[in-house]
Design a protein around this motif. Structure first.
Motif, PDB file in Angstrom:
ATOM      1  N   ASP A 197     -42.326  17.338 -10.566  1.00 17.97           N
ATOM      2  CA  ASP A 197     -42.147  18.350 -11.609  1.00 17.97           C
ATOM      3  C   ASP A 197     -43.455  19.103 -11.794  1.00 17.97           C
ATOM      4  OD1 ASP A 197     -43.523  16.188 -12.957  1.00 17.97           O
ATOM      5  OD2 ASP A 197     -43.105  17.286 -14.808  1.00 17.97           O
ATOM      6  N   GLY A 198     -43.440  20.104 -12.678  1.00 15.70           N
ATOM      7  CA  GLY A 198     -44.623  20.923 -12.856  1.00 15.70           C
ATOM      8  C   GLY A 198     -45.448  20.600 -14.080  1.00 15.70           C
TER       9      GLY A 198
ATOM     10  N   GLU B 208     -23.651  41.870   3.568  1.00 13.55           N
ATOM     11  CA  GLU B 208     -22.434  41.133   3.285  1.00 13.55           C
ATOM     12  C   GLU B 208     -22.274  40.781   1.804  1.00 13.55           C
ATOM     13  OE1 GLU B 208     -22.059  37.748   5.873  1.00 13.55           O
ATOM     14  OE2 GLU B 208     -22.652  38.904   7.644  1.00 13.55           O
ATOM     15  N   VAL B 209     -23.166  41.304   0.964  1.00 15.52           N
ATOM     16  CA  VAL B 209     -23.035  41.036  -0.463  1.00 15.52           C
ATOM     17  C   VAL B 209     -21.752  41.685  -0.978  1.00 15.52           C
ATOM     18  CG1 VAL B 209     -24.401  43.064  -1.126  1.00 15.52           C
ATOM     19  CG2 VAL B 209     -24.186  41.115  -2.696  1.00 15.52           C
ATOM     20  N   SER B 210     -21.002  40.946  -1.772  1.00 20.31           N
ATOM     21  CA  SER B 210     -19.728  41.455  -2.293  1.00 20.31           C
ATOM     22  C   SER B 210     -19.767  41.482  -3.815  1.00 20.31           C
ATOM     23  CB  SER B 210     -18.575  40.550  -1.828  1.00 20.31           C
ATOM     24  OG  SER B 210     -18.779  39.213  -2.276  1.00 20.31           O
ATOM     25  N   ASN B 211     -18.871  42.197  -4.409  1.00 21.51           N
ATOM     26  CA  ASN B 211     -18.793  42.229  -5.860  1.00 21.51           C
ATOM     27  C   ASN B 211     -18.514  40.818  -6.386  1.00 21.51           C
ATOM     28  OD1 ASN B 211     -19.245  44.961  -6.005  1.00 21.51           O
ATOM     29  ND2 ASN B 211     -17.072  45.506  -6.028  1.00 21.51           N
ATOM     30  N   GLY B 212     -19.300  40.428  -7.373  1.00 21.31           N
ATOM     31  CA  GLY B 212     -19.113  39.107  -7.960  1.00 21.31           C
ATOM     32  C   GLY B 212     -19.789  37.986  -7.205  1.00 21.31           C
ATOM     33  N   ALA B 213     -20.607  38.297  -6.211  1.00 25.90           N
ATOM     34  CA  ALA B 213     -21.289  37.255  -5.434  1.00 25.90           C
ATOM     35  C   ALA B 213     -22.177  36.423  -6.359  1.00 25.90           C
ATOM     36  CB  ALA B 213     -22.130  37.880  -4.330  1.00 25.90           C
ATOM     37  N   GLN B 214     -22.229  35.124  -6.072  1.00 31.43           N
ATOM     38  CA  GLN B 214     -23.052  34.218  -6.874  1.00 31.43           C
ATOM     39  C   GLN B 214     -24.452  34.104  -6.272  1.00 31.43           C
ATOM     40  OE1 GLN B 214     -20.832  30.479  -7.257  1.00 31.43           O
ATOM     41  NE2 GLN B 214     -20.481  31.007  -9.392  1.00 31.43           N
ATOM     42  N   ILE B 215     -25.460  34.217  -7.146  1.00 30.37           N
ATOM     43  CA  ILE B 215     -26.857  34.153  -6.722  1.00 30.37           C
ATOM     44  C   ILE B 215     -27.551  33.035  -7.493  1.00 30.37           C
ATOM     45  CG2 ILE B 215     -28.979  35.446  -6.331  1.00 30.37           C
ATOM     46  CD1 ILE B 215     -26.589  36.792  -5.077  1.00 30.37           C
ATOM     47  N   ASN B 216     -28.155  32.108  -6.779  1.00 33.21           N
ATOM     48  CA  ASN B 216     -28.925  31.046  -7.424  1.00 33.21           C
ATOM     49  C   ASN B 216     -30.351  31.519  -7.653  1.00 33.21           C
ATOM     50  OD1 ASN B 216     -30.837  28.432  -6.943  1.00 33.21           O
ATOM     51  ND2 ASN B 216     -29.009  27.915  -8.111  1.00 33.21           N
TER      52      ASN B 216
ATOM     53  N   VAL C 172     -26.734  32.052 -11.284  1.00 30.34           N
ATOM     54  CA  VAL C 172     -26.742  30.628 -11.604  1.00 30.34           C
ATOM     55  C   VAL C 172     -28.192  30.171 -11.565  1.00 30.34           C
ATOM     56  CG1 VAL C 172     -25.923  28.341 -10.973  1.00 30.34           C
ATOM     57  CG2 VAL C 172     -24.489  30.351 -10.506  1.00 30.34           C
ATOM     58  N   ALA C 173     -28.726  29.816 -12.730  1.00 31.26           N
ATOM     59  CA  ALA C 173     -30.133  29.407 -12.810  1.00 31.26           C
ATOM     60  C   ALA C 173     -30.235  27.884 -12.808  1.00 31.26           C
ATOM     61  CB  ALA C 173     -30.768  29.980 -14.077  1.00 31.26           C
ATOM     62  N   THR C 174     -31.034  27.345 -11.883  1.00 31.31           N
ATOM     63  CA  THR C 174     -31.225  25.904 -11.785  1.00 31.31           C
ATOM     64  C   THR C 174     -32.703  25.585 -11.624  1.00 31.31           C
ATOM     65  OG1 THR C 174     -31.005  25.867  -9.360  1.00 31.31           O
ATOM     66  CG2 THR C 174     -28.981  25.616 -10.661  1.00 31.31           C
ATOM     67  N   ASP C 175     -33.038  24.317 -11.713  1.00 32.57           N
ATOM     68  CA  ASP C 175     -34.394  23.879 -11.412  1.00 32.57           C
ATOM     69  C   ASP C 175     -34.770  24.371 -10.015  1.00 32.57           C
ATOM     70  OD1 ASP C 175     -36.212  21.606 -10.073  1.00 32.57           O
ATOM     71  OD2 ASP C 175     -36.585  21.641 -12.234  1.00 32.57           O
TER      72      ASP C 175
ATOM     73  N   GLN D 280     -33.821  22.588  -6.839  1.00 31.22           N
ATOM     74  CA  GLN D 280     -32.401  22.477  -6.496  1.00 31.22           C
ATOM     75  C   GLN D 280     -31.916  23.644  -5.645  1.00 31.22           C
ATOM     76  OE1 GLN D 280     -30.723  19.673  -7.231  1.00 31.22           O
ATOM     77  NE2 GLN D 280     -32.682  18.995  -8.073  1.00 31.22           N
ATOM     78  N   GLY D 281     -32.776  24.640  -5.425  1.00 31.06           N
ATOM     79  CA  GLY D 281     -32.369  25.822  -4.674  1.00 31.06           C
ATOM     80  C   GLY D 281     -31.754  25.515  -3.318  1.00 31.06           C
ATOM     81  N   PRO D 282     -32.396  24.689  -2.475  1.00 29.46           N
ATOM     82  CA  PRO D 282     -31.811  24.399  -1.156  1.00 29.46           C
ATOM     83  C   PRO D 282     -30.434  23.732  -1.255  1.00 29.46           C
ATOM     84  CG  PRO D 282     -34.134  23.840  -1.165  1.00 29.46           C
ATOM     85  CD  PRO D 282     -33.765  24.152  -2.593  1.00 29.46           C
ATOM     86  N   ARG D 283     -30.243  22.858  -2.236  1.00 26.34           N
ATOM     87  CA  ARG D 283     -28.949  22.185  -2.395  1.00 26.34           C
ATOM     88  C   ARG D 283     -27.880  23.146  -2.886  1.00 26.34           C
ATOM     89  NH1 ARG D 283     -30.930  16.637  -5.528  1.00 26.34           N
ATOM     90  NH2 ARG D 283     -32.445  15.966  -3.940  1.00 26.34           N
ATOM     91  N   ALA D 284     -28.317  24.157  -3.640  1.00 26.25           N
ATOM     92  CA  ALA D 284     -27.364  25.116  -4.193  1.00 26.25           C
ATOM     93  C   ALA D 284     -26.785  26.035  -3.133  1.00 26.25           C
ATOM     94  CB  ALA D 284     -28.033  25.940  -5.289  1.00 26.25           C
TER      95      ALA D 284
END
Length: 278
Positions: free
Chosen positions: A73-74, A131-139, A186-189, A192-196
């Motif tokens: 952690d930081g 290839e980005v589409s409307n409503g695409a999810q971004i972590n 979608v905001a995560t720790d 967790q980015g690679p797992r997302a």
């Protein structure tokens, strides 16, 4: 009379020996030279290998005995430096360090910049930004400073626009002024980015977490245009800034040995190199 004075003399001698013994165990952190000890920490990522392979040999030649600790952690590594439990840590950029100083009421500084892998926009579902589409999810990273980096990447690829003069310590998705693709965030720790990646269309992943998960920087669909405030540093307590161990760490990173190690190793392709690199 002899029986009365001898115990007292022995006691004084014992105290003197004890004090003398304590004086011989001083570590590098308080400036003594008998034993050069350095206790340094890292978070998952490339910085431990950089140090152990490129800087530690230089310091060991100067007589340092180095011990290592790892955090995930930081907060803990910065508090540990402030408390004197460790001498330095390597994992963060200066803006994040500033935020930790304010949050934890501590006073750490960046002693020297280190080669840093930039944040990138990755996808396991798409091979092109087109290839980005409307409503695409971004972590996104859920830390304000690193969220700003992620949002700047999205701005660079033309997916969003942002407010001017965003406070890095207060960044949120509310700083987005236009989102024509109706992207969902979608905001995560950050770790967790690679797992997302398996659950979202695209993920903005910090370079150290990408590298520590076996991801090549060159596989990113877009890398950030990294500026100095986001280049990682060796953090030390400000009260130690003029101590010999800090100066020696700086010399180690500036050394020809370290620069040769970085430049000759293909694993560091794509890294932002500090200005002191020749």
């Amino acid at each position: 009379m002899k029986k009365k004075w001898v115990p007292f003399i022995l006691l004084v001698g014992a105290v003197a020996l004890f004090i003398s013994g304590c004086g011989s165990k001083n570590t590098v952190g308080n400036g003594a030279s008998e034993e050069k000890k350095l206790h340094i920490s890292f978070n998952p990522g490339p910085y431990s290998d950089q140090f152990k392979n490129g800087v530690a040999p230089y310091l060991e030649k100067k007589g340092y005995k180095i011990t290592y600790k790892e955090f995930t952690d930081g907060v803990q590594p910065n508090v540990a430096v402030a408390n004197g439990d460790i001498d330095a840590n390597v994992f963060q950029h200066s803006l994040y360090l500033d935020s930790m100083n304010k949050r934890e009421n501590i006073d750490l500084i960046g002693a020297v910049q280190v080669p840093t892998p930039p944040m990138g926009l990755y996808s396991s579902k798409h091979t092109s930004l087109d290839e980005v589409s409307n409503g695409a999810q971004i972590n996104l990273p859920n830390e304000p400073v690193n969220m700003l980096r992620a949002l700047n990447i999205l701005k660079e690829v033309g997916w969003i626009t942002l407010k001017d003069n965003i406070d890095p310590l207060q960044t949120s998705v509310n700083d987005i002024t236009s989102n024509p693709h109706h992207l969902q965030f979608v905001a995560t720790d950050p770790a967790q980015g690679p797992r997302a990646l398996e659950d979202v269309d695209f993920a903005a992943i910090q370079g150290n977490f990408a590298v520590s998960n076996g991801m090549k920087l060159t596989s990113a669909l877009q890398l950030e245009n990294m500026t100095d405030p986001f280049t990682n540093v060796v953090a030390v307590d400000s009260k130690n800034k003029d101590k010999p161990f800090v100066k020696d760490i700086i010399e180690g990173y500036h050394s020809d040995e370290f620069q040769k190690y970085i430049k000759s190793n293909p694993v560091y392709e794509g890294y932002k190199l500090p200005s002191y690199f020749k």
